[in-house]
Structure formats: structure tokens, C-alpha cells
Design a protein around this motif. Structure first.
Motif, mmCIF file in Angstrom:
data_model
loop_
_atom_site.group_PDB
_atom_site.id
_atom_site.type_symbol
_atom_site.label_atom_id
_atom_site.label_comp_id
_atom_site.label_asym_id
_atom_site.label_seq_id
_atom_site.Cartn_x
_atom_site.Cartn_y
_atom_site.Cartn_z
ATOM 1 N N ILE A 246 -12.006 85.779 9.779
ATOM 2 C CA ILE A 246 -11.087 85.042 8.918
ATOM 3 C C ILE A 246 -11.206 83.560 9.268
ATOM 4 O O ILE A 246 -11.163 83.190 10.445
ATOM 5 C CB ILE A 246 -9.629 85.504 9.120
ATOM 6 C CG1 ILE A 246 -9.485 87.005 8.808
ATOM 7 C CG2 ILE A 246 -8.676 84.680 8.262
ATOM 8 C CD1 ILE A 246 -8.084 87.554 9.079
ATOM 9 N N THR A 294 -26.129 97.011 4.049
ATOM 10 C CA THR A 294 -25.657 96.035 3.055
ATOM 11 C C THR A 294 -24.136 95.921 3.061
ATOM 12 O O THR A 294 -23.571 95.196 2.252
ATOM 13 C CB THR A 294 -26.102 96.440 1.631
ATOM 14 O OG1 THR A 294 -25.440 97.667 1.282
ATOM 15 C CG2 THR A 294 -27.599 96.630 1.545
ATOM 16 N N ALA A 295 -23.472 96.625 3.994
ATOM 17 C CA ALA A 295 -22.007 96.733 3.913
ATOM 18 C C ALA A 295 -21.316 95.500 4.497
ATOM 19 O O ALA A 295 -20.626 95.569 5.512
ATOM 20 C CB ALA A 295 -21.539 98.007 4.606
ATOM 21 N N THR A 296 -21.497 94.371 3.836
ATOM 22 C CA THR A 296 -20.894 93.139 4.337
ATOM 23 C C THR A 296 -19.530 92.896 3.715
ATOM 24 O O THR A 296 -19.110 91.758 3.565
ATOM 25 C CB THR A 296 -21.801 91.930 4.055
ATOM 26 O OG1 THR A 296 -22.104 91.933 2.651
ATOM 27 C CG2 THR A 296 -23.080 91.990 4.841
ATOM 28 N N GLU A 297 -18.837 93.973 3.356
ATOM 29 C CA GLU A 297 -17.505 93.750 2.799
ATOM 30 C C GLU A 297 -16.447 93.758 3.898
ATOM 31 O O GLU A 297 -16.620 94.352 4.955
ATOM 32 C CB GLU A 297 -17.167 94.805 1.738
ATOM 33 C CG GLU A 297 -17.030 96.216 2.256
ATOM 34 C CD GLU A 297 -18.288 97.029 2.012
ATOM 35 O OE1 GLU A 297 -19.374 96.423 1.850
ATOM 36 O OE2 GLU A 297 -18.202 98.263 2.014
ATOM 37 N N SER A 298 -15.343 93.079 3.618
ATOM 38 C CA SER A 298 -14.202 93.128 4.521
ATOM 39 C C SER A 298 -13.336 94.314 4.141
ATOM 40 O O SER A 298 -13.439 94.850 3.032
ATOM 41 C CB SER A 298 -13.413 91.826 4.429
ATOM 42 O OG SER A 298 -13.005 91.602 3.090
ATOM 43 N N THR A 299 -12.486 94.735 5.083
ATOM 44 C CA THR A 299 -11.622 95.884 4.840
ATOM 45 C C THR A 299 -10.186 95.521 5.201
ATOM 46 O O THR A 299 -9.949 94.629 6.026
ATOM 47 C CB THR A 299 -12.047 97.087 5.702
ATOM 48 O OG1 THR A 299 -11.874 96.739 7.082
ATOM 49 C CG2 THR A 299 -13.485 97.491 5.450
ATOM 50 N N LEU A 303 -9.020 93.342 8.545
ATOM 51 C CA LEU A 303 -8.236 92.107 8.458
ATOM 52 C C LEU A 303 -6.894 92.274 9.176
ATOM 53 O O LEU A 303 -6.422 91.339 9.829
ATOM 54 C CB LEU A 303 -8.023 91.714 6.991
ATOM 55 C CG LEU A 303 -9.318 91.460 6.201
ATOM 56 C CD1 LEU A 303 -8.996 91.033 4.775
ATOM 57 C CD2 LEU A 303 -10.177 90.405 6.882
ATOM 58 N N VAL A 325 -12.704 84.626 4.020
ATOM 59 C CA VAL A 325 -12.908 85.849 4.790
ATOM 60 C C VAL A 325 -14.362 86.249 4.588
ATOM 61 O O VAL A 325 -14.866 86.191 3.464
ATOM 62 C CB VAL A 325 -11.985 86.980 4.285
ATOM 63 C CG1 VAL A 325 -12.350 88.312 4.921
ATOM 64 C CG2 VAL A 325 -10.517 86.651 4.553
ATOM 65 N N TYR A 326 -15.057 86.598 5.650
ATOM 66 C CA TYR A 326 -16.420 87.080 5.466
ATOM 67 C C TYR A 326 -16.756 88.107 6.536
ATOM 68 O O TYR A 326 -16.006 88.304 7.495
ATOM 69 C CB TYR A 326 -17.435 85.931 5.462
ATOM 70 C CG TYR A 326 -17.550 85.155 6.749
ATOM 71 C CD1 TYR A 326 -16.769 84.029 6.962
ATOM 72 C CD2 TYR A 326 -18.451 85.528 7.738
ATOM 73 C CE1 TYR A 326 -16.879 83.303 8.129
ATOM 74 C CE2 TYR A 326 -18.576 84.801 8.903
ATOM 75 C CZ TYR A 326 -17.779 83.686 9.101
ATOM 76 O OH TYR A 326 -17.893 82.967 10.250
ATOM 77 N N PRO B 132 -9.419 92.446 0.344
ATOM 78 C CA PRO B 132 -10.673 92.823 1.004
ATOM 79 C C PRO B 132 -11.791 93.123 -0.004
ATOM 80 O O PRO B 132 -11.588 93.075 -1.216
ATOM 81 C CB PRO B 132 -10.302 94.097 1.772
ATOM 82 C CG PRO B 132 -8.831 94.250 1.668
ATOM 83 C CD PRO B 132 -8.393 93.494 0.454
ATOM 84 N N GLY B 133 -12.951 93.470 0.563
ATOM 85 C CA GLY B 133 -14.073 93.879 -0.272
ATOM 86 C C GLY B 133 -15.256 92.946 -0.159
ATOM 87 O O GLY B 133 -15.360 92.161 0.786
ATOM 88 N N ARG B 218 -22.053 93.591 -5.583
ATOM 89 C CA ARG B 218 -22.768 92.426 -5.096
ATOM 90 C C ARG B 218 -24.146 92.411 -5.719
ATOM 91 O O ARG B 218 -24.712 93.490 -5.911
ATOM 92 C CB ARG B 218 -22.842 92.402 -3.559
ATOM 93 C CG ARG B 218 -23.905 93.281 -2.912
ATOM 94 C CD ARG B 218 -24.121 92.961 -1.484
ATOM 95 N NE ARG B 218 -22.970 93.189 -0.643
ATOM 96 C CZ ARG B 218 -22.550 94.385 -0.235
ATOM 97 N NH1 ARG B 218 -23.163 95.478 -0.644
ATOM 98 N NH2 ARG B 218 -21.523 94.497 0.556
#
Lengths: 474, 404
Positions: A246, A294-299, A303, A325-326, B132-133, B218
Motif C-alpha cells: 500500500i 500472473t496473479a499480481t492482484e491485491s486481495t 490489504l 495499491v499494487y 482489491p483485484g 488484465r
């Protein structure tokens, strides 16, 4: 001095160049691949750098904690410990010469309970074994005096004065720019689909045609295991370790003076709070072992965990606005060290398992890899000096163009602020589009100038920036 | 070494939206010789610049579209004699009423006898809402969407979800329709409005009691995951999402100047004469509270004229009174410091109130009770007259407003 040449950068829709085989091809233009390409550029070699995506430093290298580590806590005797120590020195010097933003803020490992406090002397001894004699223990009072906004219950700290924060985007961009200007061919949008090695020559089948090369350097990061397997090597598996982060508003910057590290446990280095060279405050990373590269998502869980940890360390941080957020994926391989191996019979050097210390160690990794060339069957020849390079300053500590009266007098475009949150000027954006490696996306522009990265995330300038990207498309 | 052109003006207004321009117009018309407005954008007018819809204007102008209203506000200020400078960014403070600015003409340091901050507000973007996401393209706020469509004529997408149910969400839906984007749904955490003759945006459903839990896709957005309050989840397939409302004042300059913020509005704490805690520094418009109409912002700009004139004439700066505080479900009140002056207060609630009884008290002593004869929705403010203000003890504790 290595003579400057007309840069060769190819992209989707453009042909790959004909001509004799490359002497060396580096697969992967992250911070490690670009550093290796830059080091190779010093030698009389035909070198190519191939990258699957549309920009350099577009994977793990763009999404990390941006710390220039000392390696105080590395396992003594490992290759990682050595290359981090050497790399820190090399990159600090290179950054100073090249204008890469670095802020030597120092780090505090803060102990929050008795067990952590008892662990600090051991960590001090380890730091000394790693050659860091400036480290010292602080009592609770001094810790509180150094960081007045710490949450209640900090019992003491270990201070590592030489830890610094660095710009993670300017660093690989500087490497790649110098490499390309010195004659390295950069092929973007060029995923390697297959490899064949016959008679001392590799044939790379890419998404844009074939390339030939005598030697390959596998710097494919998260995909280094897959590239090795294309050559029949099955020595390790990359298991991504996701780190969510964050970024807090610049108005939080005064709350923290050092990189605040937790005392490391078996579960990893833990969640840190650190200033950035852009004047923000970073909270993270999580450490989640996942399967999807490839799972560069936030959850939501990630967070929530970060906010809980952050509230403990710096309660007032949580009252500030969140800017971004990354998540990034570290290339863990199940071995607590780098895996850099020459395979002479396959004309290959694999640079694997470069984990979160890769940014710090990048220049030392590059020098080490090039030292392996003879072992891999290639004489690199005598190195020359690269033409010096000055990068645009993205750091808050250095002078920014919008505050430079002499620059604005010479070039009034630097007096027109386009991105208000980050104070990025028309002149900086124009210069990025005219640079050796111009941006092709809003994200690429942000990494080169900071434009669009601020607290409004495009409310004010996003549409105008997109217009600039669309104008620049061929 | 940097060299700055040092200048003095009577009044420096920061921000040329409806509030700042109205303040400048009023002060110049009242005869203040040297009123200067600095605007960091290339065009004056603030958010109305990119609002294509009508509903702007005054009794005199009649109904205007946003861009026409922006031009009208700027013309009023310049015709009254104020100096309006666009493309000049105020970057920080060099003294109590001295501001540094950057423009293509160079660096300046401007000292004013009075400063009026009118830096406006923005909608919180996706990240600040901690949704998120993935980080795909196709994610907008209303402000960015309107600029993309109305100012830059960009291609936006084909199927969109709008997050929010305030009036600005309907403006976002209108903009999407203009851009030829199909509206899949609007999503709000709020319950349905009672007896709602809710305006259906282009026939798209309004999903109430529903939270956005993640973005997917994406590099381009492919869906918005939502969860109903009762646990049901679904993914709305779309390539565009617009996060509307959830306003936050653009308070950076105010905070850098050390102005205390009100905890509810996140704008500078101010009294009914728009005085901040810093002598000579006034604040007006959506910097004070976000999310109010251009008409409200302009009204505050006009209302600050008298207090600024008095300050210029006398140099007086009455000591600030006690803070006005609210308890949930009330979210904020503005103005939020007691002090001389009348006018009215604006309040917001976090949930719908039906004929609420408002109680104002100080140190346990009731000052005022009033029942509103109507229902008050979340997301838009309601007004309260200031008749009780004279009963506030200036040296007493915080004044508390609550729903009995």
C-alpha cells in the motif's frame, strides 16, 4: 570509450533484424537482464536483449519495496550475501553518477516484544559478520526519539545506518538506455516460445520470428525455470511469492524517518514501513506463496493484514489517504540463495532465484555473470567505458524541474505543471517521449516521469496524459 | 540557485473554480484594487469545465451547461477587475500569507494581505477506496471520465458499471451514454430509497446494498465482482468502471500551511465567516466539504467577500470559537468552528434519516432542538439555520450536534 551507435529497439509489428547471429542474447529485460545487457555493452560483442512485454522492467522489477539493501541480514557465505554487498556499493556509486534518486534514510529493526528484543544482539553480530560495522542497538527511549510516531510498545531497535531507498524505475531504465546507446539490440513484445541449440548456435523462436545467438543468458525472472526447460534443463521451479503493498499519500511522509523493519522470523522478513524517494510512505509486503505467475492482484485479506500490521507500527499512518495499491511476485525457488549457473554444454548461463534483493545486487550480478562467459565458452574481449548518462531526476530530495528557475527560463515547458499531484511538467513529459526508450503506455509514462502516479490517480490529468500516449503511438 | 519574482497583492485566491471566481468577482467589485486568482489548469472554471450536463447557472443567466457556466464565472471575475492567471501552480508556503508559485514565466513568491483557498475536491479513486483485484485499464472516476469524453473525445469502452448513487453517478451515466457505452448496472452500498421514483439511468438496474469486492482482468478490465449485503456474490462483466462521489477535499496546500482540518469534512476547519485558524487565510468551496454543488461553492465565494473586506479594513482576526462536532450517523457539519457571522450550516448523514430531531448542545447544555419535516438521504447535505450560534459560549467546550 564504447562508441555510440544508432539505437536498435524493435516492437510488435516490426521485423527482427537480419544479420549474423548475436554473440549473446539476454532473455528478460528486468532489472537483472538490463544490468547484464549494460555490462555486456562494454565488450566487443553483438548483444541482444529480448523482452516478452512492451516495456523494460515490467514484471517483478516494477513492483517491489525499492530498498537499496546493505545485506546486513544475508546468510554469510552465500552468493547472495556477496553480490548484495558488492552490488550495494556499485549501485550507490552508479546512482550518484547517473542521477538515480537515492535517499540514505537508514533502517531501524524495531522490537515489539521481549523475544524480538532478545534477537537483536544476534542480528547485530550477523550484520558485523556481513561487514556492517555501523550497526548499533538503540534502547526504547532512543528508538522513540528517532521515530516519535511509532505505536506504543516499541522496546528497542537495531539501527542499520546504510540502508537506503532508491528509485526502482530509473535504475533499470538507466541500464537499458546505456546498453541500447552502446549498441545492444532491444527487442520488446518478443516472447521466447522455443529454443534449439545445435552446433554451438541457439535458434530462438519468438512471437516475432527467429533470432540466432551463440550464447544465451536466462534472466527471465519468474519464467526462468520455463526458459531452462526449453533447453532440457529441469533444475529448479520458480514458485512466486506475492507481495502486496500500500502506498500512502505524501502528506504521511513526515510520520516516518527511517525504513522501519520488523525483526525477521522464520516466516520471512515481514511487513515494513518505508519512505519512498517520491515522498510517499510504503506499507508491505505480504508474503504469499502462490502458483499463478500472473496473479499480481491485491486481495481484501492481504490489504487487511497490511493495515493491521501498519496500525501497530505507525498508528497515524492509517489515518492518511491511500494513493495506490499494487502487488509484485518475487521469484522464489525454494533455495535461500541465488541460482547463477553456467552450462557450457548448452551455451547457457542461468540467472535464477533472484529474490527481493535483485535490485540492490543487479550490477554485481551483471559483473559476476559476465565473468562466467569464458567458462560458458565465450571470450568477451576487453571491456571499454560506456558513455556517461544523466537520468531525469524523479526524486523529491533532488531538484525537481518545477522548482528550477534557471531551467524554466531556458525552457518554459518546465514551468507548466501537467500532473499536479506529482508536479510533473510538460517539459518532463515531452522529454520522456523523445528519450531513447520512450513510453508506450500510461504506466510506462508514469514510471519514467511519475505523471499520473499521485493521489488523484488521474482524476485531474489522466485523460490529458492518455491523449499524449495516443498521439505518440505510431 | 532559484530566483523568485517577489510580488505583493491585496488578495490572492488559489483556485479558479466557482468558489474562487465568485470570491474574486465579489472582492474586485467591492473595490479591492489588487485581487489575483491563480489556477493550475490551463482553463478557469473548475469541475464545471468538463460537466456537459445542464443545471448550472444563476437566476440571471438561466440554465447553463458546465462549460458555459465555467466561462461565465471567469468572465464575472475578470470583468469586475480581478486578475485571473491560468497555468500557474501554487506549490507551497513561504510565510503566513506568502505563497510560492510556478508557471511558464518562472517562479514567484506572492505575499497577500488576505489569502482565499479554493482548491476544490476530487473523487476518491479506486485505490483510495481499497478495492482489491487487478490493476486494469478502464477504471475511472467521474472527473477523469468526463474529461476523457467531453474534452479529449477518447474511446472509453463498451460496457460499464457505475459505482455510487449520488447525483454525480447519474452525470457519469449520462457521459457514458454520450460516449456510446452500454451501462450494465449502477452499484451502491445504500438500501433502496423508499417510494423511489428513482431516475433509472438508461434502464440499467441499480443494485442496492451491494459492495464492489474486486476488479478482474488484465490488461483490460473484464469484470467487477460485487457482494450483496446478504452474502450473494456475482461478477458483472464489463470493460469500464466509474467510481463516483466519495469526495475528498484537495487539501494539500491547506495542510502544508499548517491549517487544522475538520475530522469530518477533511477540509480546513473554519467559522461561519470562512476564517480558518490561520489569521488572514480564508477557505471556500468544496475544499471545505467536497461534493457540494457549484451553486453552493459560488454562494460561499460570494459570502466570503464581506469577511475579507472587514479583515482588509481592520486587520482584525477574532479568536476562533469552539469546534462544532457531530456524532454518527451525522458525518460532518460545515462551517465547523463557532464564531461571529450568521448564514447556515450544511450537514451530512451516513444513512437515511426520516424526520430527524436535531439537538445542538454545549457542555451538556442544550442550545437548540429542531425536527426536520422531511427525510434526509445520505450523499447530499441538508441545511440548518444558525440562529442558535449566538448562544454558544465562546470559551466553552466543543458544540455537539446529534440526532435525538
Amino acid at each position: 570509450m564504447v562508441a555510440a551507435t544508432t539505437p536498435t529497439v524493435t516492437r510488435a509489428g516490426e521485423p527482427l533484424p537480419d544479420g549474423p547471429p548475436y554473440d549473446v542474447t539476454v532473455i528478460g529485460a528486468g532489472v537483472v537482464g538490463t544490468a547484464i545487457a549494460r555490462e555486456l555493452a562494454r565488450h566487443p560483442l553483438r548483444t541482444a536483449l529480448v523482452e516478452a512485454t512492451d516495456d523494460i522492467a515490467n514484471g517483478t522489477s516494477k513492483a517491489n519495496t525499492a530498498i537499496l539493501h546493505t545485506g546486513f541480514d544475508a546468510v554469510p557465505g552465500t552468493l547472495e550475501a556477496r553480490l548484495v554487498r558488492e552490488g550495494q556499493r556499485l549501485l550507490a556509486g552508479y546512482a550518484a553518477r547517473t542521477g538515480i534518486p537515492v535517499e540514505p534514510v537508514g533502517a531501524l529493526l524495531v522490537a515489539w516484544d521481549r523475544e524480538q528484543l532478545d534477537a537483536l544482539p544476534g542480528l547485530l553480530a550477523k550484520a558485523e559478520r556481513n561487514g556492517h560495522h555501523a550497526a548499533r542497538l538503540l534502547d526504547a527511549e532512543e528508538t522513540a526519539a528517532r521515530e516519535p510516531h511509532l505505536g506504543p510498545g516499541a522496546l528497542g531497535a537495531l539501527e542499520i545506518p546504510d540502508e537506503a531507498v532508491i528509485c526502482p524505475w530509473t535504475t533499470p531504465l538507466a541500464y537499458a538506455t546505456q546498453a541500447v546507446r552502446a549498441g545492444v539490440h532491444l527487442h520488446l513484445d518478443c516472447p521466447v516460445r522455443d529454443l534449439a541449440y545445435d552446433d554451438g548456435l541457439h535458434t530462438l523462436t519468438t512471437g516475432r520470428g527467429t533470432l540466432r545467438s551463440r550464447l544465451l543468458i536466462n534472466a527471465a525472472g519468474l519464467h526462468a525455470d520455463a526458459v531452462d526447460r526449453l533447453l532440457g534443463l529441469d533444475t529448479f521451479t520458480v514458485r512466486p511469492r506475492r507481495g502486496q503493498l500500500i502506498v500512502f499519500d505524501k502528506l504521511a511522509r513526515d510520520l516516518v524517518h527511517h525504513i522501519l523493519l520488523p525483526v525477521p522470523t522464520a516466516a520471512g522478513k515481514g511487513v515494513l514501513v518505508a519512505p519512498t524517494v517520491f515522498g510517499n510512505v510504503l506499507l508491505g509486503p505480504t508474503a504469499e506463496d502462490i502458483d499463478d505467475k500472473t496473479a499480481t492482484e491485491s486481495t481484501a485479506e492481504g490489504l487487511a493484514l497490511l493495515r493491521e500490521k501498519g496500525r501497530r507500527v505507525l498508528p497515524r499512518l492509517l489515518d492518511e489517504e491511500v494513493t495506490a495499491v499494487y502487488a509484485g511476485l518475487r521469484a522464489a525457488t525454494g533455495q535461500e540463495d541465488y541460482r547463477i549457473t553456467a552450462h557450457p554444454d548448452r551455451g547457457l548461463i542461468t540467472v535464477g532465484g533472484i529474490r527481493s534483493t535483485g535490485l540492490t545486487a543487479s550490477m554485481a550480478i551483471a559483473a559476476y555473470v559476465v565473468s562466467l562467459l569464458p567458462e560458458a565458452g565465450l571470450d568477451p574481449g576487453e571491456p571499454g567505458e560506456l558513455a556517461p548518462l544523466t537520468m531525469p531526476n524523479l526524486g523529491e530530495a533532488g531538484g525537481r524541474p518545477y522548482l528550477d528557475a534557471a531551467l524554466i527560463a531556458r525552457d518554459p515547458a518546465h514551468g507548466t505543471v501537467v500532473c499536479h499531484c506529482e508536479r510533473v511538467t510538460e517539459g518532463e513529459i515531452r522529454d520522456a517521449f523523445a528519450s531513447t526508450l520512450p513510453p508506450r503506455s500510461a504506466e510506462g509514462l508514469a514510471r519514467r516521469t511519475r505523471a499520473g502516479n499521485g493521489r488523484c490517480q488521474g482524476f485531474h490529468c489522466g485523460a490529458a496524459l492518455r491523449a499524449r500516449i495516443e498521439e505518440a503511438r505510431p | 540557485m532559484t530566483t523568485r519574482r517577489e510580488r505583493r497583492v491585496d488578495v490572492l485566491v488559489v483556485g479558479a473554480g466557482p468558489a474562487g471566481l465568485a470570491a474574486a468577482a465579489g472582492l474586485a467589485a467591492a473595490g479591492v484594487p489588487d485581487v489575483e486568482v491563480l489556477e493550475r489548469e490551463q482553463q478557469a472554471g473548475g469541475i464545471p469545465r468538463h460537466c456537459a450536463h445542464g443545471g448550472f447557472g444563476t437566476r440571471r443567466t438561466g440554465d447553463l451547461g458546465g462549460p458555459a457556466y465555467a466561462l461565465h464565472c471567469a468572465a464575472e471575475a475578470t470583468m469586475a477587475g480581478a486578475t485571473l492567471r491560468t497555468g500557474v501552480t501554487v506549490t507551497g508556503w513561504a510565510g503566513p500569507r506568502t505563497l510560492d508559485a510556478t508557471g511558464p514565466g518562472g517562479l514567484e513568491r506572492i505575499t497577500a494581505r488576505a489569502v482565499v483557498l479554493a482548491t476544490g475536491a476530487r473523487e476518491r479513486p479506486r485505490a483510495a477506496r481499497l478495492v482489491p483485484g487487478t490493476r486494469p485499464t478502464g477504471v475511472y472516476t467521474t472527473g477523469e471520465l468526463q474529461q476523457a469524453v467531453h474534452l479529449h473525445h477518447q474511446h472509453v469502452g463498451t460496457r460499464a458499471v457505475v459505482v455510487g448513487d449520488e447525483p454525480v453517478a447519474l452525470a457519469a451515466a449520462d457521459t457514458l451514454r454520450t460516449a456510446g457505452v452500454h451501462l450494465v448496472a449502477r452499484v451502491t452500498e445504500h438500501p433502496p430509497r423508499p417510494f423511489a421514483a428513482v431516475r433509472q439511468a438508461g434502464g440499467a438496474p441499480l443494485l442496492t446494498r451491494t459492495t464492489v469486492t474486486a476488479l478482474t482482468g488484465r490488461p483490460r478490465l473484464t469484470g467487477v465482482r460485487v457482494r450483496h449485503e446478504y452474502g450473494r456474490t456475482t461478477t458483472l462483466a464489463c470493460d469500464t468502471v466509474v467510481f463516483t462521489a466519495d469526495w475528498i477535499p484537495d487539501h494539500e496546500l491547506a495542510r502544508r500551511g499548517g491549517l487544522p482540518l475538520d475530522p469530518g469534512t477533511k477540509g480546513p476547519a473554519h467559522d461561519p465567516a470562512y476564517r480558518t485558524r490561520e489569521p488572514g487565510v480564508f477557505a471556500v468551496g468544496n475544499l471545505l466539504h467536497g461534493g457540494e454543488s457549484a451553486a453552493t461553492a459560488a454562494r460561499e465565494g460570494r459570502a466570503v467577500t464581506g469577511p475579507v473586506l472587514r479583515h482588509l479594513a481592520t486587520g482584525a482576526w477574532p479568536a476562533g470559537g469552539p469546534p462544532l462536532t457531530v456524532t454518527p450517523p451525522l458525518e460532518w457539519i460545515a462551517p465547523n468552528l463557532a464564531g461571529p457571522g450568521g448564514g447556515r450550516f450544511l450537514l451530512r448523514t451516513g444513512r437515511r434519516l426520516t424526520a430527524p430531531l436535531l439537538v445542538v448542545s454545549q457542555d451538556g447544555t442544550p442550545l437548540h432542538r429542531r425536527r426536520l419535516a422531511r427525510s434526509v438521504p445520505p450523499g447530499s447535505s441538508f441545511a440548518l439555520t444558525a440562529a442558535w450560534l449566538e448562544r454558544v459560549a465562546p470559551d466553552g467546550g466543543a458544540v455537539c450536534l446529534r440526532i435525538a
